[in-house]
Enzyme design. Structure first.
Site, short mmCIF file in Angstrom:
data_model
loop_
_atom_site.label_atom_id
_atom_site.label_comp_id
_atom_site.label_asym_id
_atom_site.label_seq_id
_atom_site.Cartn_x
_atom_site.Cartn_y
_atom_site.Cartn_z
N GLU A 68 0.84 -1.21 0.00
CA GLU A 68 0.00 0.00 0.00
C GLU A 68 0.87 1.26 0.00
O GLU A 68 0.60 2.24 0.69
CB GLU A 68 -0.97 -0.01 1.18
CG GLU A 68 -1.85 -1.23 1.27
CD GLU A 68 -2.80 -1.42 0.09
OE1 GLU A 68 -3.07 -0.44 -0.65
OE2 GLU A 68 -3.27 -2.55 -0.11
N GLY A 96 -11.31 -0.08 0.39
CA GLY A 96 -12.30 -1.07 -0.01
C GLY A 96 -11.67 -2.12 -0.90
O GLY A 96 -10.56 -1.95 -1.40
#
Length: 183
Positions: free
Chosen positions: A82, A167
């Protein structure tokens, strides 16, 4: 010579799977690694790198206050999932880890958001990384996916909103440039 690597893709291309495989390869050879993921990503629990294929691992988290130069112990490699959520300063720190301390750093992340805008961490990784690799994925039309589309709870495309909204498959899908603009 150690390098800062940036491996990027659209959603659902296997970035986390690849990261976990690299960590396994180092550790199988007796080489210690340090893994990080963004504290903001709590899809599978905070501090979890989880592949959609099943493998997962508990890791350290980074947030805006993380200082990679002060916090990384002696390891053979640093792996960051990430990475789009890194700050400019953190990307510089990771580049310094590779260039000055000789520790390879491999960052995995998205290049752009659902509007096609770059994430700050990704923009600085594209600028500073010594090695940049696109992890390929495909659009539903069969072409190479390079973009991300955000969906509302009813599955309709969203074109506006905050840049960051965590999400998974229920909230995002990958798309080629044509489907991104036409959809």
């Amino acid at each position: 010579m150690a390098k800062l690597y940036f491996r990027y893709s659209a959603m659902n291309a296997g970035k986390s799977t690849s990261l976990l495989q690299v960590a396994h390869n180092y550790e199988e050879q007796g080489q210690p690694v340090k893994l990080y993921t963004a504290a903001i990503d709590d899809r599978y629990g905070v501090g979890q790198i989880t592949s959609r294929l099943g493998p997962h691992r508990e890791v350290d988290v980074f947030d805006r206050d993380t200082d990679f130069l002060a916090g990384v112990p002696a390891v053979a490699c640093v792996l960051v999932d990430e990475a789009q959520f890194l700050s400019k300063q953190q990307v510089v720190q990771l580049h310094q880890l590779a260039q000055v301390r000789g520790v390879p750093v491999i960052c995995y992340g998205l290049r752009s958001d659902f509007r096609g805008d770059p994430f700050p961490g990704s923009a600085y990784l594209l600028a500073l990384a010594d090695d940049i690799e696109e992890i390929k994925n495909i659009c539903s039309c069969g072409k190479k996916a390079t973009m991300n589309i955000r969906l509302d709870p009813q599955g309709r495309r969203m074109r506006e909103g905050e840049q960051v909204s965590i999400g998974g498959n229920e909230s995002y899908r990958q798309a080629c440039g044509r489907c991104f603009y036409m959809g």
